[in-house]
Design an enzyme around this catalytic site. Structure first.
Site, PDB file in Angstrom:
ATOM      1  N   SER A 250      -0.330  67.828 -36.983  1.00  0.00           N
ATOM      2  CA  SER A 250      -0.995  68.265 -38.218  1.00  0.00           C
ATOM      3  C   SER A 250      -1.599  69.659 -38.049  1.00  0.00           C
ATOM      4  O   SER A 250      -1.933  70.096 -36.944  1.00  0.00           O
ATOM      5  CB  SER A 250      -2.103  67.286 -38.603  1.00  0.00           C
TER       6      SER A 250
HETATM    7  N1  SAM Z   1      -2.145  62.740 -35.062  1.00  0.00           N
HETATM    8  C1  SAM Z   1      -0.920  63.414 -34.698  1.00  0.00           C
HETATM    9  C2  SAM Z   1      -1.137  64.602 -33.830  1.00  0.00           C
HETATM   10  O1  SAM Z   1      -2.303  64.931 -33.530  1.00  0.00           O
HETATM   11  O2  SAM Z   1      -0.132  65.198 -33.424  1.00  0.00           O
HETATM   12  C3  SAM Z   1      -0.078  63.786 -35.895  1.00  0.00           C
HETATM   13  C4  SAM Z   1       0.402  62.618 -36.613  1.00  0.00           C
HETATM   14  S1  SAM Z   1       1.877  62.817 -37.553  1.00  0.00           S
HETATM   15  C5  SAM Z   1       1.286  63.749 -38.931  1.00  0.00           C
HETATM   16  C6  SAM Z   1       1.968  61.115 -38.126  1.00  0.00           C
HETATM   17  C7  SAM Z   1       2.361  60.138 -37.053  1.00  0.00           C
HETATM   18  O3  SAM Z   1       2.162  58.824 -37.562  1.00  0.00           O
HETATM   19  C8  SAM Z   1       3.826  60.228 -36.651  1.00  0.00           C
HETATM   20  O4  SAM Z   1       3.935  60.429 -35.276  1.00  0.00           O
HETATM   21  C9  SAM Z   1       4.394  58.887 -37.083  1.00  0.00           C
HETATM   22  O5  SAM Z   1       5.424  58.413 -36.246  1.00  0.00           O
HETATM   23  C10 SAM Z   1       3.170  58.010 -37.002  1.00  0.00           C
HETATM   24  N2  SAM Z   1       3.230  56.750 -37.770  1.00  0.00           N
HETATM   25  C11 SAM Z   1       3.731  56.514 -39.000  1.00  0.00           C
HETATM   26  N3  SAM Z   1       3.585  55.212 -39.340  1.00  0.00           N
HETATM   27  C12 SAM Z   1       2.942  54.621 -38.274  1.00  0.00           C
HETATM   28  C13 SAM Z   1       2.504  53.296 -38.013  1.00  0.00           C
HETATM   29  N4  SAM Z   1       2.666  52.285 -38.882  1.00  0.00           N
HETATM   30  N5  SAM Z   1       1.902  53.046 -36.837  1.00  0.00           N
HETATM   31  C14 SAM Z   1       1.716  54.033 -35.921  1.00  0.00           C
HETATM   32  N6  SAM Z   1       2.118  55.304 -36.122  1.00  0.00           N
HETATM   33  C15 SAM Z   1       2.722  55.591 -37.296  1.00  0.00           C
END
Ligand code: SAM
Length: 209
Positions: free
Chosen positions: A58
């Site tokens: 992000s």
């Molecule tokens: N917090 C992260 C960082 O600091 O790099 C960025 C997050 S990215 C915008 C969103 C993440 O949420 C992705 O890696 C995606 O695979 C994960 N995601 C989506 N649905 C999810 C779920 N049900 N459980 C865990 N992770 C999930």
């Protein structure tokens, strides 16, 4: 890189991030360590960046907003992050002194983040799975942060909040969500709604299909 990190923090201040604890964490955590070697030059730009598998790290401003919302309401204790991605948000929470748990749905991203936490000697606990169900064995949490866009607030996560604990979650349609905070009070949840953001989707049993 230190100079570029200072510049990033100055820009966050100009954009309204005022909490000194949050700004100190952004100065401390080396964001370039969460990028591949060939893309490290982009690490201190204020924008999201691809991390593979259709996911992103992000934008620093977004991470700072979510972190500020949490720190102002629930400044200490145990925090659960849903969506480990690169691991950067988890490292920011760790730098703020929280005991951090984080869940990632994509196992390759989970493995990479787990390795990085170990190299950086961060005591962050992570696992791979569907984060919409939370981490019941470790509940209750003083804070929960969802870093992917949800169609609605997962009930399982609300149920794992400690008293006065806060849940920060972007809620809305694909591509446009409103940052929303739920705080658990004795007999109810207080809800606050903030600005628009655009996250990749939260996919899971209590998220998108
Ligand atoms: N917090 C992260 C960082 O600091 O790099 C960025 C997050 S990215 C915008 C969103 C993440 O949420 C992705 O890696 C995606 O695979 C994960 N995601 C989506 N649905 C999810 C779920 N049900 N459980 C865990 N992770 C999930």
């Amino acid at each position: 890189m230190t100079f570029r990190r200072r510049e990033m923090v100055e820009k966050l201040k100009l954009n309204g991030i005022a909490d000194s604890r949050v700004l100190a964490a952004f100065l401390k955590v080396e964001r370039h360590r969460f990028f591949d070697r060939e893309s490290q030059e982009y690490a201190y730009e204020d924008r999201a960046y691809p991390i593979g598998y259709g996911q992103t790290i992000s934008q620093p401003y977004t991470v700072a907003c979510m972190t500020s919302l949490l720190v102002e309401r629930s400044p200490a204790g145990k925090v659960l992050e849903i969506g480990t991605g690169s691991g950067y948000q988890a490292a920011i929470l760790d730098a703020l002194g929280y005991r951090v748990y984080t869940v990632e749905r994509i196992s390759a991203l989970y493995e990479k983040a787990e390795m990085l936490f170990s190299i950086l000697e961060l005591s962050i606990t992570c696992r791979s799975g569907d984060g919409t169900l939370g981490w019941p064995e470790e509940a209750p949490f003083n804070g929960i942060m969802v870093t992917a866009g949800a169609p609605h607030c997962p009930d399982s996560l609300l149920g794992q909040l400690a008293l006065d604990g806060s849940l920060v979650v972007p809620i809305g349609e694909h591509g446009l969500q409103k940052m929303t905070v739920f705080q658990r009070k004795k007999d109810r949840f207080e809800k606050e709604v903030f600005n628009d953001f655009a996250f990749v989707p939260l996919i899971g049993r209590e998220g998108w299909n």
